[in-house]
Structure formats: C-alpha cells, structure tokens
Design an enzyme around this catalytic site. Structure first.
Site, PDB file in Angstrom:
ATOM      1  N   HIS A 113     103.869   2.917 134.921  1.00 29.36           N
ATOM      2  CA  HIS A 113     102.806   3.143 135.919  1.00 29.36           C
ATOM      3  C   HIS A 113     101.538   2.360 135.531  1.00 29.36           C
ATOM      4  O   HIS A 113     100.546   2.948 135.083  1.00 29.36           O
ATOM      5  CB  HIS A 113     102.471   4.640 135.973  1.00 29.36           C
ATOM      6  N   HIS A 144      49.686   9.379 143.025  1.00 26.49           N
ATOM      7  CA  HIS A 144      50.701  10.166 143.738  1.00 26.49           C
ATOM      8  C   HIS A 144      51.740   9.273 144.420  1.00 26.49           C
ATOM      9  O   HIS A 144      52.919   9.628 144.482  1.00 26.49           O
ATOM     10  CB  HIS A 144      50.025  11.069 144.771  1.00 26.49           C
TER      11      HIS A 144
END
EC number: 4.2.1.59
Length: 461
Positions: free
Chosen positions: A364, A287
């Site tokens: 750009h 776990h």
C-alpha cells in the site's frame, strides 16, 4: 491541566463614558464553561448580545469598538485586559450604554473588583492558542509592528515613540500575568494638549478630564488658547510655564504611557477568544494594528479549529512502549502507538513514528507508500483506549472495545518519515463504561485525519 475560570460573583461599576459623557453602569457576571466574553446591551429592547471577538471590531480610531447586527459598544479594551490578565475565560458583561465607562482611564478599578469578588475554577479544560512560529503584522507608513513568538506562557514588551520633547521613547514589559495588578493595571490613557481641541470639536472626549487621562503639554500655546480649552472641558484655568504632564495626580510610574499601551495590547488580543502562549513584542502599537494581529490569529483558529499538540522529543514520555504493552493487547505489527506524551482529565496525546519498514507499505503501495486511513483510525482508537484505561483502578485488568466510528475525514496523505501526533478527547464523561471521543491525527501542525468514537470498557475474564 489548567481549567477554565469565571468570576465567583457579579460586580458593578459606575462612571462616565469618555466619548458620550453618559453616566454608565456596567456589571460583570459569572458565565458557564465555553461561554467566552459576551457583552449585553441592557438599555436596548431584547437586550442584544455581542461576542467579544476580533471579527466583530468595527472601529479602532478612538479605542476598540465592537458592532454586530446593529448593536455597538466601545471603549472595551481596559476591561478586556483585566479579564484576560486574571485568566478569566467566561464572563457576561451587561452595560446600559454604547460604551464602557472610562473610570480613571486605566484597568485599575476592573482589576480591584475582580480581586474583591474572586475567581472560581470550572470543569472544562482551558483552550490555549499556542504560538508555534513567528507571526507579525506591520504598518510601513507609521512604523508600527506587532510580533508574537513562541513561548511557554504569555508575556509582552511594548515600545512607544513620539515626536515629542516630553514623551519620546519609552518601553514597558510584562513577564508574567501575575504582575498585571500591581505593575500595569493602574496605568492611565494619555493625550497631548495639541490634540485636545480637535477631539473636543468632534465630540470625542465628552467625558474626559484631568482625572481619567494623562495630559501631555509638549508644545507652547498662548494662555488664551489654554483658557479656551479649559472652558471647553469645564476645568479651572491653569498657568503652564513649562512643558510636561498636566494632571491633578502625579504619574503612577515613570513610564506610565508605555505601560498603558501594554494594557491596550492585552485588551485587544483578548479578543482572539483564547489565552495565548507566546511572547508579544509591540513597537508603536495602536488599536488598529493590535486588531490586525488578533484577526489574523482568529482566522488561523477558524481554519485549524483544533491546534496540533506541542511535541518535544527531548522530554520523557508519560507512558513508554513497555508500559503501553502492559495495558494494550496489541503487538507488532498492530501496535500503532509508540508513546504517550500528555494526559489530562479528558484528553490524551500519543505519538506514532511512521518508518519505511512498516509492513503495510509492502502492498500500500509499492511505488507510492501511503499509510492506510483505516490504520490511522486504529492508531486513534488505541490511543483513546489508553485514555479510558487511565480512568480506572488496576487498568491491566480491563480492555476497551470500540462500538462505533463516525464522521471520519482524511485530509492529507501519511508517508514514511512522518511522525503522527494523536490527540483524543472525551466528548462526555464516561458513564456505565461507555465513552465517546473525538480523535485527531496531526503531522507537524497539519491535521491529517479525524474521527469520532464510542467505546466500551470491559473487565477481562
């Protein structure tokens, strides 16, 4: 497109708690869309609720324990595995104790109850966690590891290893979730006789017996020690002449312990809150390490709340550039979507390849070409327009016009050579020709921009 699912009706189960020994009743209820798994402690004032998510895991010593705002509930993994395996996304679980009942130590009773009441499909799309690259957690000290790899569905392999003449090495495989009810669900938890006395002394298995766990006798003990353990568990004395499994019932499978570890892996990974598309390979899992992986994935989900769609350039598009030109009035240099690769009931995924020859790069910027953010918005808008047009008959006779653009964010530059993956999804059903959408632009797995739109669909004159 797969939809979210919930139970068709409520069901209840009763049994003892493994750690408390209490008689427990647990009820599983249908829940609305986007609810997830929530657990309500009905024995407490105000009936507080805990989200069944990895970040709320407080302990993994003896099963998975959730805790939030002083509310605790444990032994949840077997039920979570059953919900996940039946692809249930939304469920409200009511329990009158600080843990789930252990029942027979497996997921069998949960799975049978789900099959009995049935499952219904809901309206919202299922939100998968798609594994796109290898994710791994390791524990160098114990040799445990859990690896998850890309795949087009959920599957899992588990390998266990113990220093034991009875249980040394075993493996189990789940190739498809449809195998879970018959091949995995009935596999019980297991414990070694040499561990039982310590567990009893620490009040950790008050509700344990030979019906809800496989008990493994792998080290010879004096008969008086065995009798003492039997008395502590209120069990009849047994004469154990040979090493092996000590149970009232025979093993369900030759590799039942490995199959049970697979239940634990599935139940713990259910706590990421989304179904997984990936293959899990778990070596000596527990776990603790399962939860480490679940927390790692939860962290990734929080950072990247929306995952980039999967783009396979080898697959034929749903709409190619010629079909797009039939639906949209835009033309070079203002057509900013090259193809559509996926369409669902409320979402669409498009692709735009950014080349060095794009006309906007001339100004750009000449020395550092960057795609203007406003054109990224336009690319989203055109893709969203195709989603709206896909909802009407004779889409060639309609056009979409965007009315508002909100919550725009630019996260990183788009440059020549990038491939934009554009995902647009409806925020609400289209009503009276008005739609609201959330748009995302990705380059690879990275989110580069996002915005919200409102658009109107109008019939052409």
């Amino acid at each position: 497109m797969q939809k979210q699912r919930t139970l068709a009706a409520s069901f209840s189960l009763k049994g003892k708690g493994l750690h408390t020994g209490l008689e427990i009743e647990i009820t599983f209820n249908p829940a609305p869309e986007n609810h997830g798994y929530k657990i309500k402690r009905v024995d407490m004032e105000g009936q507080p609720t805990i989200d069944a998510l990895a970040e709320n895991v407080a302990s993994t010593d003896r099963g998975t324990v959730l805790s939030k705002n002083g509310v605790t509930v444990g032994t949840i993994e077997h039920a979570m595995a059953a919900l996940y395996a039946f692809e249930i996304d939304n469920c409200l679980i009511e329990v009158n104790a600080p843990e789930f009942p252990i029942l027979d130590g497996s997921s069998r009773f949960f799975a049978e109850a789900i099959q009995r009441v049935g499952i219904v499909e809901q309206g919202a799309p299922k939100d998968f966690y798609i594994v796109k690259h290898k994710i791994e957690v390791k524990d160098e000290e114990s040799g445990a590891s859990v690896v998850i790899l890309p795949d087009d569905k959920f599957s899992a392999n588990v390998l266990i290893s113990f220093n034991s003449p009875v249980l040394s090495n075993q493996f189990a495989t789940l190739n498809d979730l449809s195998e879970f009810p018959t091949e995995i669900a009935a596999s019980r938890t297991f414990v070694f006789v040499r561990e039982v006395e310590m567990l009893l002394q620490h009040n950790l298995i008050k509700g344990g017996d030979l019906d809800n766990a496989i008990v493994i006798y792998d080290q010879k003990l004096p008969q008086e020690s065995l009798d003492k353990l039997a008395d502590m568990m209120n069990l009849p004395h047994k004469q154990l002449q040979e090493l092996g499994y000590v149970n009232n019932e025979p093993l369900m499978f030759d590799n039942e312990p490995a199959r049970h570890k697979l239940i634990d892996v599935i139940g713990d990974l259910a706590l990421i809150g989304r179904p997984i598309r990936g293959r899990v390979i778990a070596t000596r899992p527990g776990h603790k390490i399962n939860n480490q992986l679940a927390r790692l994935i939860r962290k990734d989900i929080k950072i990247n709340n929306i995952q980039a769609p999967v783009y396979n350039p080898d697959l034929a598009p749903i709409m190619d550039v010629n079909r797009i030109r039939e639906l949209l009035p835009h033309r070079y240099p203002f057509q900013l979507v090259d193809k559509i690769i996926e369409i669902g009931g409320n979402y669409i995924v498009g692709v735009k390849n950014i080349t060095t020859d794009e006309p906007f790069f001339q100004g750009h910027f000449p020395q550092e070409p960057v795609m203007p953010g406003v054109l990224q918005i336009e690319a989203m808008a055109q893709t969203g327009g195709l989603l709206v047009l896909n909802s009407v008959d004779e889409p060639e006779r309609y056009s979409t016009y965007f009315m508002t653009i909100n919550n725009v964010k630019f996260r990183q530059k788009v440059v020549p050579g990038d491939t934009l993956i554009l995902r647009l999804e409806l925020l609400a059903p289209i009503r009276r020709g008005i739609s609201t959408m959330q748009g995302y632009v990705f380059v690879g797995d990275k989110l580069v921009s996002e915005a919200q739109f409102m658009a109107q669909i109008i019939k052409n004159k």
